[in-house]
Design an enzyme around this catalytic site. Structure first.
Site, PDB file in Angstrom:
ATOM      1  N   PHE A 152      47.602  45.767  47.809  1.00  0.00           N
ATOM      2  CA  PHE A 152      46.440  44.886  47.614  1.00  0.00           C
ATOM      3  C   PHE A 152      46.367  44.495  46.139  1.00  0.00           C
ATOM      4  O   PHE A 152      45.314  44.515  45.529  1.00  0.00           O
ATOM      5  CB  PHE A 152      45.154  45.608  48.062  1.00  0.00           C
ATOM      6  CG  PHE A 152      45.190  46.016  49.513  1.00  0.00           C
ATOM      7  CD1 PHE A 152      45.524  47.315  49.859  1.00  0.00           C
ATOM      8  CD2 PHE A 152      44.955  45.093  50.518  1.00  0.00           C
ATOM      9  CE1 PHE A 152      45.581  47.707  51.193  1.00  0.00           C
ATOM     10  CE2 PHE A 152      45.010  45.464  51.861  1.00  0.00           C
ATOM     11  CZ  PHE A 152      45.334  46.777  52.209  1.00  0.00           C
ATOM     12  N   ARG A 154      46.398  42.222  42.849  1.00  0.00           N
ATOM     13  CA  ARG A 154      46.176  40.857  42.376  1.00  0.00           C
ATOM     14  C   ARG A 154      47.081  40.585  41.198  1.00  0.00           C
ATOM     15  O   ARG A 154      47.174  41.430  40.288  1.00  0.00           O
ATOM     16  CB  ARG A 154      44.715  40.697  41.916  1.00  0.00           C
ATOM     17  CG  ARG A 154      43.671  40.690  43.018  1.00  0.00           C
ATOM     18  CD  ARG A 154      42.281  40.847  42.431  1.00  0.00           C
ATOM     19  NE  ARG A 154      42.173  42.130  41.734  1.00  0.00           N
ATOM     20  CZ  ARG A 154      41.251  42.395  40.806  1.00  0.00           C
ATOM     21  NH1 ARG A 154      40.380  41.480  40.423  1.00  0.00           N
ATOM     22  NH2 ARG A 154      41.217  43.588  40.236  1.00  0.00           N
ATOM     23  N   GLU A 155      47.727  39.433  41.184  1.00  0.00           N
ATOM     24  CA  GLU A 155      48.554  39.103  40.015  1.00  0.00           C
ATOM     25  C   GLU A 155      47.640  39.040  38.785  1.00  0.00           C
ATOM     26  O   GLU A 155      46.507  38.583  38.859  1.00  0.00           O
ATOM     27  CB  GLU A 155      49.257  37.761  40.218  1.00  0.00           C
ATOM     28  CG  GLU A 155      50.402  37.893  41.219  1.00  0.00           C
ATOM     29  CD  GLU A 155      51.085  36.571  41.481  1.00  0.00           C
ATOM     30  OE1 GLU A 155      51.057  35.706  40.596  1.00  0.00           O
ATOM     31  OE2 GLU A 155      51.629  36.422  42.592  1.00  0.00           O
ATOM     32  N   ASN A 211      43.261  39.573  53.271  1.00  0.00           N
ATOM     33  CA  ASN A 211      43.523  38.346  52.510  1.00  0.00           C
ATOM     34  C   ASN A 211      42.850  37.143  53.148  1.00  0.00           C
ATOM     35  O   ASN A 211      42.309  36.283  52.454  1.00  0.00           O
ATOM     36  CB  ASN A 211      45.030  38.111  52.401  1.00  0.00           C
ATOM     37  CG  ASN A 211      45.576  38.724  51.114  1.00  0.00           C
ATOM     38  OD1 ASN A 211      44.851  39.407  50.394  1.00  0.00           O
ATOM     39  ND2 ASN A 211      46.829  38.467  50.832  1.00  0.00           N
ATOM     40  N   CYS A 263      50.081  34.468  47.815  1.00  0.00           N
ATOM     41  CA  CYS A 263      49.614  35.290  48.944  1.00  0.00           C
ATOM     42  C   CYS A 263      48.667  34.566  49.897  1.00  0.00           C
ATOM     43  O   CYS A 263      48.965  34.423  51.065  1.00  0.00           O
ATOM     44  CB  CYS A 263      48.939  36.540  48.403  1.00  0.00           C
ATOM     45  SG  CYS A 263      50.105  37.556  47.534  1.00  0.00           S
ATOM     46  N   LYS A 324      46.022  30.920  38.610  1.00  0.00           N
ATOM     47  CA  LYS A 324      44.879  31.704  38.105  1.00  0.00           C
ATOM     48  C   LYS A 324      45.249  32.178  36.718  1.00  0.00           C
ATOM     49  O   LYS A 324      46.415  32.088  36.302  1.00  0.00           O
ATOM     50  CB  LYS A 324      44.604  32.892  39.031  1.00  0.00           C
ATOM     51  CG  LYS A 324      45.772  33.862  39.103  1.00  0.00           C
ATOM     52  CD  LYS A 324      45.522  35.009  40.031  1.00  0.00           C
ATOM     53  CE  LYS A 324      44.709  36.087  39.389  1.00  0.00           C
ATOM     54  NZ  LYS A 324      44.761  37.363  40.120  1.00  0.00           N
ATOM     55  N   ARG A 331      52.911  29.144  42.006  1.00  0.00           N
ATOM     56  CA  ARG A 331      53.028  28.906  43.455  1.00  0.00           C
ATOM     57  C   ARG A 331      51.714  28.411  44.038  1.00  0.00           C
ATOM     58  O   ARG A 331      50.670  29.036  43.876  1.00  0.00           O
ATOM     59  CB  ARG A 331      53.509  30.188  44.169  1.00  0.00           C
ATOM     60  CG  ARG A 331      55.007  30.434  43.986  1.00  0.00           C
ATOM     61  CD  ARG A 331      55.462  31.754  44.574  1.00  0.00           C
ATOM     62  NE  ARG A 331      55.071  32.863  43.722  1.00  0.00           N
ATOM     63  CZ  ARG A 331      55.500  34.121  43.933  1.00  0.00           C
ATOM     64  NH1 ARG A 331      56.279  34.390  44.960  1.00  0.00           N
ATOM     65  NH2 ARG A 331      55.135  35.101  43.135  1.00  0.00           N
TER      66      ARG A 331
HETATM   67  C1  UDX Z   1      45.385  38.077  46.279  1.00  0.00           C
HETATM   68  C2  UDX Z   1      44.496  39.237  46.710  1.00  0.00           C
HETATM   69  O1  UDX Z   1      43.359  39.282  45.850  1.00  0.00           O
HETATM   70  C3  UDX Z   1      45.269  40.546  46.598  1.00  0.00           C
HETATM   71  O2  UDX Z   1      44.474  41.618  47.047  1.00  0.00           O
HETATM   72  C4  UDX Z   1      46.516  40.427  47.468  1.00  0.00           C
HETATM   73  O3  UDX Z   1      47.290  41.623  47.401  1.00  0.00           O
HETATM   74  C5  UDX Z   1      47.368  39.259  46.994  1.00  0.00           C
HETATM   75  O4  UDX Z   1      46.604  38.050  47.035  1.00  0.00           O
HETATM   76  P1  UDX Z   1      46.227  36.990  44.040  1.00  0.00           P
HETATM   77  O5  UDX Z   1      46.709  35.920  44.973  1.00  0.00           O
HETATM   78  O6  UDX Z   1      47.148  37.542  43.027  1.00  0.00           O
HETATM   79  O7  UDX Z   1      45.692  38.260  44.918  1.00  0.00           O
HETATM   80  O8  UDX Z   1      45.007  36.385  43.213  1.00  0.00           O
HETATM   81  P2  UDX Z   1      43.431  36.357  43.424  1.00  0.00           P
HETATM   82  O9  UDX Z   1      42.822  36.882  42.187  1.00  0.00           O
HETATM   83  O10 UDX Z   1      43.052  36.969  44.710  1.00  0.00           O
HETATM   84  O11 UDX Z   1      43.118  34.769  43.489  1.00  0.00           O
HETATM   85  C6  UDX Z   1      43.711  34.018  44.524  1.00  0.00           C
HETATM   86  C7  UDX Z   1      43.243  32.571  44.374  1.00  0.00           C
HETATM   87  O12 UDX Z   1      41.848  32.469  44.672  1.00  0.00           O
HETATM   88  C8  UDX Z   1      43.419  32.001  42.968  1.00  0.00           C
HETATM   89  O13 UDX Z   1      43.893  30.661  43.076  1.00  0.00           O
HETATM   90  C9  UDX Z   1      42.010  31.993  42.403  1.00  0.00           C
HETATM   91  O14 UDX Z   1      41.799  30.927  41.479  1.00  0.00           O
HETATM   92  C10 UDX Z   1      41.188  31.753  43.654  1.00  0.00           C
HETATM   93  N1  UDX Z   1      39.817  32.282  43.550  1.00  0.00           N
HETATM   94  C11 UDX Z   1      39.629  33.619  43.473  1.00  0.00           C
HETATM   95  C12 UDX Z   1      38.751  31.386  43.580  1.00  0.00           C
HETATM   96  O15 UDX Z   1      38.930  30.168  43.648  1.00  0.00           O
HETATM   97  N2  UDX Z   1      37.489  31.874  43.532  1.00  0.00           N
HETATM   98  C13 UDX Z   1      37.244  33.223  43.447  1.00  0.00           C
HETATM   99  O16 UDX Z   1      36.079  33.612  43.390  1.00  0.00           O
HETATM  100  C14 UDX Z   1      38.350  34.120  43.408  1.00  0.00           C
END
Ligand code: UDX
Length: 433
Positions: A152, A154-155, A211, A263, A324, A331
């Site tokens: 789980f 997050r990058e 997710n 993801c 982010k 990606r």
């Molecule tokens: C996600 C999950 O959080 C993680 O638990 C899983 O293992 C992999 O996928 P990640 O994709 O690295 O992690 O990034 P995350 O911080 O979750 O953000 C994903 C996307 O959602 C980003 O584009 C971010 O900008 C967007 N986001 C996130 C929003 O637009 N609003 C938010 O409140 C949170």
């Protein structure tokens, strides 16, 4: 314990390095010789805060090593983790499991004793059973237990997420495998990270459901933001107002240009496909995906409308390209659709991103890659904030206003306050306010 990690991408490298930091002996195996050589030299193939030091410290302590030789890597491992990529298959959105299956066969061919094989890659429900079948075919006389242990991470926060997880999910019915996994995660278990033991298919579905739910929260608040703009409400206060309900929670309720990354787009699609295959469609998730896809394109339209509807020959500066902050990962980044829409409408685009410039240059064409935010904004008719990097939160906006040709500011992450920007003479647009 002796652990072997197959795959040194975001999941494999972070997991392997963290396991070695717990005191386990870890061998990371990758087919890519250049990547392995680089890692041995301390060069990281990905940008992840803290990873370089974590790897260096454990290589130095001889708990962590890298090799292309899978046979040597798995020889006397107590547990072998499969952490290879499971990208969306071309066209139909199913997860491409060819790398997982190839690794399974190769591991089984090189095992000399019983071992626990752990799927850490995100794999559709039922993949663990298929991996077990493949391994039994290759090594019929070995006792191999295949466990699901989804990540789980997050990058940009992966090391923290690994070392302080909300939970560890272990999917297996094999008692011996449970004991091995308990031993592997003992350092975490001791600091009260709950260990959730369940069936393998349940563990696989937990990952997708988690997710998909997080993506749902994001598409939900994004649609509420659009409604806020129509009714004159403030989405940040709506988000705060609902997030204070501990049944909802404040996180993942920040409205923006849509989610990207390696993801959410991939996992929501894979879950939809699995659900359709089992004739139990997840219609809410289907809507979440559709809302997100159309949103990214609509953001380009939002910028064009903010500029009066005609951008041919005009200069637009884009701040933030990665999906982010605190990553170099491009990606499915919203910036890709936004830049494309602006260029299709005839705008000239300049861009700056603290970490994503190299990756972006492979994906975007005819974008002027500036050295910093101020250089990108020079002479621009509009400035668009797409990714909320910290460095964009403290820009000298007075200086920026002075060097732009026209003062349209489109803040897709709501990092500035409308009245502050209007005082500086900006024609300010944001999300849901
Ligand atoms: C996600 C999950 O959080 C993680 O638990 C899983 O293992 C992999 O996928 P990640 O994709 O690295 O992690 O990034 P995350 O911080 O979750 O953000 C994903 C996307 O959602 C980003 O584009 C971010 O900008 C967007 N986001 C996130 C929003 O637009 N609003 C938010 O409140 C949170």
């Amino acid at each position: 314990m002796k652990i072997t990690m197959i795959g040194t991408g975001y999941v494999g490298l972070v997991s392997g390095a963290c396991f070695s930091d717990f005191g386990h002996d870890v061998i990371c195996v990758d087919k890519d010789a250049d990547k392995v050589t680089g890692l041995e030299r301390g060069e990281m193939p990905i940008y992840e805060p803290g990873l370089k030091n974590l790897v260096a410290r454990n290589v130095e302590a001889k708990r962590l090593s890298f090799t292309t030789d899978l046979a040597a890597g798995v020889a006397d491992a107590d547990a072998i983790f499969i952490a290879v990529g499971t990208p969306s298959r071309r066209g139909d959105g199913h997860a491409d499991l060819s790398y997982v299956y190839a690794a399974a066969g190769e591991i089984a061919d090189n095992l000399s004793k019983s071992a626990v094989v752990v799927n850490k890659s995100t794999v559709p429900v039922g993949t663990g059973g298929e991996v077990e079948r493949i391994m039994r075919e290759h090594a019929p006389d070995l006792d191999i237990a295949v466990v699901s242990n989804p990540e789980f991470l997050r990058e940009g926060a992966a090391i923290g997420d690994f070392k302080r997880p909300d939970r560890i999910v272990i999917g297996t019915d094999d008692e011996k495998a449970r004991d091995v996994m308990r031993e592997i995660y003992r350092p975490l278990y001791l600091n009260e990270s709950p260990l959730l033991f369940t069936g393998r298919r349940t563990a696989e579905l937990i990952k997708y459901a988690a997710n998909a739910f997080l993506a749902t929260k994001i598409s939900f608040i994004n649609e509420i933001a659009d409604l806020c703009e129509k009714v004159g409400a403030d989405v940040q206060d709506v988000s705060r107002g609902i997030g204070l309900d501990n049944r909802i929670g404040a996180k993942f309720l920040h409205a923006g240009p849509g989610y990207g990354g390696s993801c959410f787009p991939k996992d929501t699609l894979a879950l939809m496909k699995t659900a359709q295959d089992y004739d139990s469609p997840v219609r809410i998730v289907e809507s979440v995906v559709q809302v997100n896809d159309t949103r990214k394109r609509a953001m380009g339209r939002k910028v064009i409308d903010a500029m009066g509807g005609e951008v041919r020959g005009k200069k637009v500066a884009v701040l933030g390209l990665t999906f982010k902050p605190n990553t170099d990962d491009m990606r499915d980044a919203p910036s890709i659709a936004i830049v494309q829409a602006l260029q299709d409408a005839g705008a000239n685009v300049s861009a700056y991103d603290p970490e994503g410039m190299v990756e972006a240059a492979h994906i975007m064409e005819d974008v002027h890659m500036a050295n910093d935010a101020y250089a990108a904004a020079e002479g621009a008719d509009a400035l668009v904030i797409v990714t909320e990097w910290d460095t964009f939160r403290a820009l000298d906006m007075r200086r920026i206003a002075g060097q732009m040709n026209a003062k349209t500011l489109v803040d897709l992450r709501n990092i500035y306050q409308p009245d502050d920007m209007q005082k500086l003479g900006f024609d300010y647009f944001s999300i849901g306010r």
